[in-house]
Motif scaffolding. Sequence first.
Motif, short mmCIF file in Angstrom:
data_model
loop_
_atom_site.label_atom_id
_atom_site.label_comp_id
_atom_site.label_asym_id
_atom_site.label_seq_id
_atom_site.Cartn_x
_atom_site.Cartn_y
_atom_site.Cartn_z
N TYR A 1 0.83 -1.20 0.00
CA TYR A 1 0.00 0.00 0.00
C TYR A 1 0.87 1.26 0.00
CZ TYR A 1 -3.24 3.49 2.01
OH TYR A 1 -3.97 4.61 2.27
N ARG A 2 1.91 1.27 0.83
CA ARG A 2 2.82 2.41 0.91
C ARG A 2 3.57 2.61 -0.40
NH1 ARG A 2 5.38 4.35 5.44
NH2 ARG A 2 7.37 3.91 4.46
N ARG A 3 4.10 1.54 -0.97
CA ARG A 3 4.86 1.65 -2.21
C ARG A 3 3.99 2.15 -3.35
NH1 ARG A 3 7.18 -3.29 -0.47
NH2 ARG A 3 5.69 -4.42 -1.77
N ASP A 4 2.76 1.67 -3.42
CA ASP A 4 1.87 2.10 -4.49
C ASP A 4 1.57 3.59 -4.39
OD1 ASP A 4 -0.28 1.68 -6.62
OD2 ASP A 4 -1.48 2.43 -4.95
N ARG A 5 1.34 4.08 -3.20
CA ARG A 5 1.02 5.49 -3.03
C ARG A 5 2.24 6.37 -3.35
NH1 ARG A 5 -3.50 6.75 -0.42
NH2 ARG A 5 -2.63 8.61 0.52
N LEU A 6 3.40 5.97 -2.91
CA LEU A 6 4.60 6.76 -3.18
C LEU A 6 4.96 6.73 -4.66
CD1 LEU A 6 6.84 5.93 -0.10
CD2 LEU A 6 5.71 8.11 -0.63
N SER A 7 4.68 5.62 -5.35
CA SER A 7 4.99 5.54 -6.77
C SER A 7 4.09 6.46 -7.59
CB SER A 7 4.86 4.10 -7.27
OG SER A 7 3.50 3.68 -7.24
N ARG A 8 2.91 6.79 -7.07
CA ARG A 8 1.98 7.67 -7.77
C ARG A 8 2.12 9.13 -7.34
NH1 ARG A 8 -2.95 6.96 -6.39
NH2 ARG A 8 -2.77 5.40 -4.76
N HIS A 9 3.00 9.38 -6.38
CA HIS A 9 3.12 10.73 -5.83
C HIS A 9 4.23 11.50 -6.53
CE1 HIS A 9 3.12 13.99 -2.95
NE2 HIS A 9 4.40 13.78 -2.69
N THR A 10 3.95 12.73 -6.91
CA THR A 10 4.97 13.64 -7.44
C THR A 10 5.04 14.83 -6.50
OG1 THR A 10 3.33 14.75 -8.82
CG2 THR A 10 4.55 12.96 -9.82
N ASP A 11 6.25 15.13 -6.05
CA ASP A 11 6.41 16.16 -5.03
C ASP A 11 5.91 17.51 -5.54
OD1 ASP A 11 7.67 14.56 -3.04
OD2 ASP A 11 9.47 14.56 -4.26
N PRO A 12 4.88 18.07 -4.91
CA PRO A 12 4.47 19.42 -5.28
C PRO A 12 5.49 20.44 -4.76
CG PRO A 12 3.20 18.67 -3.40
CD PRO A 12 4.04 17.51 -3.84
N THR A 13 5.52 21.60 -5.38
CA THR A 13 6.46 22.62 -4.95
C THR A 13 6.11 23.09 -3.54
OG1 THR A 13 6.69 23.38 -7.23
CG2 THR A 13 7.45 24.87 -5.50
N PRO A 14 7.05 22.98 -2.59
CA PRO A 14 6.75 23.41 -1.22
C PRO A 14 6.43 24.90 -1.16
CG PRO A 14 8.73 22.05 -1.29
CD PRO A 14 8.39 22.39 -2.70
N SER A 15 5.65 25.26 -0.18
CA SER A 15 5.31 26.67 0.03
C SER A 15 6.40 27.40 0.80
CB SER A 15 3.99 26.79 0.79
OG SER A 15 4.07 26.12 2.04
N ALA A 16 7.35 26.64 1.34
CA ALA A 16 8.44 27.26 2.11
C ALA A 16 9.37 28.04 1.19
CB ALA A 16 9.22 26.19 2.87
N ASP A 17 10.11 28.96 1.77
CA ASP A 17 11.09 29.75 1.03
C ASP A 17 12.18 28.81 0.51
OD1 ASP A 17 12.93 31.50 0.03
OD2 ASP A 17 13.12 32.72 1.85
N PRO A 18 12.43 28.78 -0.82
CA PRO A 18 13.45 27.86 -1.34
C PRO A 18 14.85 28.18 -0.83
CG PRO A 18 12.64 29.34 -3.06
CD PRO A 18 11.74 29.51 -1.88
N ASP A 19 15.08 29.40 -0.37
CA ASP A 19 16.38 29.73 0.19
C ASP A 19 16.57 29.12 1.58
OD1 ASP A 19 17.13 31.18 -2.04
OD2 ASP A 19 16.26 33.04 -1.29
#
Length: 229
Positions: free
Chosen positions: A79-97
């Motif tokens: 279950y964990r592997r399937d969910r992570l394989s379908r996940h693409t990291d969205p751009t964080p809202s935190a300051d990239p610096d």
Amino acid sequence: MDRREIAALLAYIGRLDPRTTRTDQGEARDQLAQWHELLGDVPLATPHGWDARITARQHIRNSPYQIIPADVARPWESYRRDRLSRHTDPTPSADPDDQAAWTAELVGTRRAVASGTAQPTEYREIASQSSDLRLEALLEQAGSRIPPQARAALAPFRPTRATREAAVAQGWPDPLSVHCQWCHAPVGAPCLRRRIDPDDTTRGKAQRTTPHPSRLALATEQTQPSAMT
């Protein structure tokens, strides 16, 4: 699962398969400790499709063997592997610096997806009904999705398209807008030339960089009426 949840799961399993029930107090305590040790990081249920009770019930229905902790842990890992394989990291809202905050948000999102408390963020379709007005304005200003400099740099690697675009730019009709009556290439496909062996047998076909003259003549003929109107 904490010990209370493990106890509830064992009680549920015991109702479906009495073989797992331990009547001796010491054996029941050891069974609870063993299951908690092996399933302590597995949730009883999540908001998005995981339920250890359903997994246990399916095992009891389909297998003649008595259930063990691994029969719950293995489906959870899948279950964990399937969910992570379908996940693409969205751009964080935190300051990239702020590298620490940026990384922490990425890791937190992945953990939430893996644990089943958040849904995977999948790729959005390239084509959608909604359009970005700013992007449309830039495309209208540029006149093409591929800048002229990039198109010129790509020309040596796609000679057929380059020839076609050059003809259209000079006001000639697009020869690939019609089928070729000589080599029977369909609309949109480049013309083909036959490879002949010394004994006049056809060895194969290869794409032509330029269309057959008859194809260009046919395209010109079909565009003349529209040009005269």
